[in-house]
Design a protein around this motif. Structure first.
Motif, PDB file in Angstrom:
ATOM      1  N   UNK A 132      36.891  37.166  43.253  1.00 30.82           N
ATOM      2  CA  UNK A 132      36.214  36.837  44.492  1.00 30.82           C
ATOM      3  C   UNK A 132      37.126  36.920  45.709  1.00 30.82           C
ATOM      4  N   UNK A 133      38.433  36.977  45.468  1.00 28.51           N
ATOM      5  CA  UNK A 133      39.374  36.948  46.588  1.00 28.51           C
ATOM      6  C   UNK A 133      39.982  38.305  46.868  1.00 28.51           C
ATOM      7  N   UNK A 134      40.805  38.346  47.891  1.00 29.06           N
ATOM      8  CA  UNK A 134      41.534  39.568  48.192  1.00 29.06           C
ATOM      9  C   UNK A 134      43.016  39.241  48.321  1.00 29.06           C
ATOM     10  N   UNK A 135      43.802  39.992  47.600  1.00 26.47           N
ATOM     11  CA  UNK A 135      45.243  39.746  47.606  1.00 26.47           C
ATOM     12  C   UNK A 135      45.773  39.842  49.039  1.00 26.47           C
ATOM     13  N   UNK A 136      46.602  38.928  49.407  1.00 24.99           N
ATOM     14  CA  UNK A 136      47.184  38.923  50.757  1.00 24.99           C
ATOM     15  C   UNK A 136      46.299  38.301  51.808  1.00 24.99           C
ATOM     16  N   UNK A 137      45.011  38.111  51.507  1.00 24.58           N
ATOM     17  CA  UNK A 137      44.050  37.617  52.487  1.00 24.58           C
ATOM     18  C   UNK A 137      43.529  36.223  52.125  1.00 24.58           C
ATOM     19  N   UNK A 150      32.218  33.458  49.076  1.00 21.54           N
ATOM     20  CA  UNK A 150      32.525  32.539  47.976  1.00 21.54           C
ATOM     21  C   UNK A 150      31.422  31.502  47.804  1.00 21.54           C
ATOM     22  N   UNK A 151      30.878  31.036  48.923  1.00 25.05           N
ATOM     23  CA  UNK A 151      29.760  30.094  48.863  1.00 25.05           C
ATOM     24  C   UNK A 151      28.615  30.702  48.057  1.00 25.05           C
ATOM     25  N   UNK A 155      32.556  27.599  60.938  1.00 29.33           N
ATOM     26  CA  UNK A 155      32.762  29.024  61.196  1.00 29.33           C
ATOM     27  C   UNK A 155      34.128  29.549  60.759  1.00 29.33           C
ATOM     28  N   UNK A 156      34.686  28.932  59.739  1.00 25.22           N
ATOM     29  CA  UNK A 156      35.935  29.449  59.184  1.00 25.22           C
ATOM     30  C   UNK A 156      35.607  30.686  58.356  1.00 25.22           C
ATOM     31  N   UNK A 157      36.349  31.757  58.577  1.00 24.06           N
ATOM     32  CA  UNK A 157      36.073  33.024  57.915  1.00 24.06           C
ATOM     33  C   UNK A 157      36.640  33.104  56.502  1.00 24.06           C
ATOM     34  N   UNK A 158      37.947  32.874  56.411  1.00 20.57           N
ATOM     35  CA  UNK A 158      38.598  32.988  55.100  1.00 20.57           C
ATOM     36  C   UNK A 158      39.433  31.746  54.810  1.00 20.57           C
ATOM     37  N   UNK A 159      39.693  31.548  53.518  1.00 19.55           N
ATOM     38  CA  UNK A 159      40.477  30.387  53.111  1.00 19.55           C
ATOM     39  C   UNK A 159      41.311  30.791  51.904  1.00 19.55           C
ATOM     40  N   UNK A 160      42.524  30.274  51.824  1.00 18.29           N
ATOM     41  CA  UNK A 160      43.379  30.593  50.672  1.00 18.29           C
ATOM     42  C   UNK A 160      43.325  29.469  49.647  1.00 18.29           C
ATOM     43  N   UNK A 204      40.194  28.871  38.079  1.00 14.86           N
ATOM     44  CA  UNK A 204      38.792  28.464  37.957  1.00 14.86           C
ATOM     45  C   UNK A 204      37.871  29.582  38.431  1.00 14.86           C
ATOM     46  N   UNK A 205      38.159  30.073  39.634  1.00 11.42           N
ATOM     47  CA  UNK A 205      37.290  31.089  40.218  1.00 11.42           C
ATOM     48  C   UNK A 205      37.356  32.393  39.428  1.00 11.42           C
ATOM     49  N   UNK A 206      38.550  32.682  38.918  1.00 11.71           N
ATOM     50  CA  UNK A 206      38.731  33.933  38.179  1.00 11.71           C
ATOM     51  C   UNK A 206      37.942  33.960  36.873  1.00 11.71           C
ATOM     52  N   UNK A 207      37.486  32.787  36.432  1.00 10.60           N
ATOM     53  CA  UNK A 207      36.625  32.742  35.241  1.00 10.60           C
ATOM     54  C   UNK A 207      35.355  33.547  35.459  1.00 10.60           C
ATOM     55  N   UNK A 208      34.949  33.673  36.722  1.00  6.10           N
ATOM     56  CA  UNK A 208      33.631  34.227  37.007  1.00  6.10           C
ATOM     57  C   UNK A 208      33.666  35.581  37.715  1.00  6.10           C
ATOM     58  N   UNK A 209      34.864  36.028  38.054  1.00 13.01           N
ATOM     59  CA  UNK A 209      34.965  37.317  38.734  1.00 13.01           C
ATOM     60  C   UNK A 209      36.148  37.354  39.682  1.00 13.01           C
TER      61      UNK A 209
END
Lengths: 205, 205
Positions: B58-63, B70-71, B28-33, B51-56
């Motif tokens: 998906x994250x939020x700056x500061x969060x 992401x899953x 039940x972890x909500x967010x991960x950096x 790696x992730x940015x290759x596809x879009x």
DNA sequence: TAGATTGTTAATCGATTAACAATC
DNA sequence: TAGATTGTTAATCGATTAACAATC
């Protein structure tokens, strides 16, 4: 002695070379060129020459590589000229399959002990090895000079099994469990999670 | 549409991310950096972000990254949001172990057919799949829209089995046989030879 | 607002490939 | 000798890491 840093990529290719060279040997092929190896293995000939040159001058200009000689050299680089004893933890379906790999490992590498946490399995046999309890692991590793451990247990148990292996002095682990092992720097872990291979394969469909 | 070339290394890491993110999700972890992911998986945070940015985005700056989101994204990149049917050739020890992997594959990936060349095995069951003869392979692939094939047969038989798979329209192969498959360019082969992993592990002892 | 963290550009590092002199 | 092929240097290519503006 010159000790150039050998990259992981090179080390991963050595067993590929060895496997194919063993085929050539069985077919009584005397010599092989980097060109021929490259065609058979889908690799750049320059890369093959460079990989081998990391460890010495094994070929002859104008001729190529003598198959038997190169086999011996690669074996020795991979330490397969020594006896390497391996243990297996996990006597489930996968463990059972792996215990039958001795035929392929050949020569000096051998799975010589099997462990499991399930009391009901202790004492039973797989591939003529008697399943031992984990409590005997450390002692057996010492007694039988075991150097590599194969983990074929459920994900939940993998980390604690790995810790046991390290505690017993093992520095090479082949991990089939679907989990990321946290290990000291001097322990080498190769992951072999079938699920991950299938998942990455799906990307290319 | 922008189609940046995705490297193999990136694709191999996606299932690693997915596996760990699924653990976080279960907890039940909500967010991960990227920092946290990097620590858990022994990877550089910048690499993970890249790696992730290759596809879009998906994250939020500061969060950081929302775990559930992401899953889903990674699943969709790996095509695991579609039903992916898998077949297995080889009902020996290893095949038997692999046929039990459906529990791990989860979701939409599933081994749904098993084949073997041995007439004595035809009709028997492993992991509630009935072993079929190779002669039925092509038809079954079509009927059941099978997209990935797992080869768990002896080295001598592997190439001809692989050729059958390709002939049936399979373009993704997971090969457990200790041999180099020669395949058309559009077929993706992932090798999973236990012997080779152990041999390369020996180098580091 | 201040602290955190992304997405991305630039810098670094390492691996692969090409080319060729040496030589069998 | 002429052709073949290595070992190795230099060139290229690609992947990883560092750094930072953007922004939550």
């Amino acid at each position: 002695m010159k000790v150039p840093k050998i990259s992981e990529a090179v080390v991963k290719r050595l067993p590929v070379y060895l496997r194919y060279l063993n085929n050539l040997k069985a077919m009584n092929v005397r010599t092989v060129s980097s060109q021929q190896l490259g065609e058979a293995l889908d690799l750049n000939p320059a890369q093959i020459r460079k990989d081998l040159a990391c460890f010495g001058e094994f070929g002859r200009k104008g001729i190529g590589y003598e198959v038997n000689y190169l086999v011996e050299k690669i074996k020795s680089i991979l330490k397969l000229d020594q006896q390497i004893n391996v243990l297996l933890v996990g006597a489930g379906n996968l463990g059972h399959a792996i215990s039958n790999y001795n035929a392929y490992l050949k020569d000096n590498m051998k799975i010589i002990a099997v462990f499991d946490a399930d009391p009901n399995k202790i004492g039973k046999k797989i591939a003529n090895l008697t399943i031992q309890p984990l409590s005997e692991l450390k002692e057996t590793v010492k007694e039988k000079s075991i150097r590599i451990g194969i983990i074929a247990v459920p994900a939940e148990a993998a980390q604690s099994v790995a810790d046991c292996l390290v505690d017993a002095g093992i520095t090479g682990i082949l991990n089939f469990a679907p989990t990321n092992l946290r290990m000291p720097e001097d322990v080498r872990v190769h992951d072999a999670d079938v699920t991950m291979e299938l998942h990455s394969l799906a990307y290319y469909l």
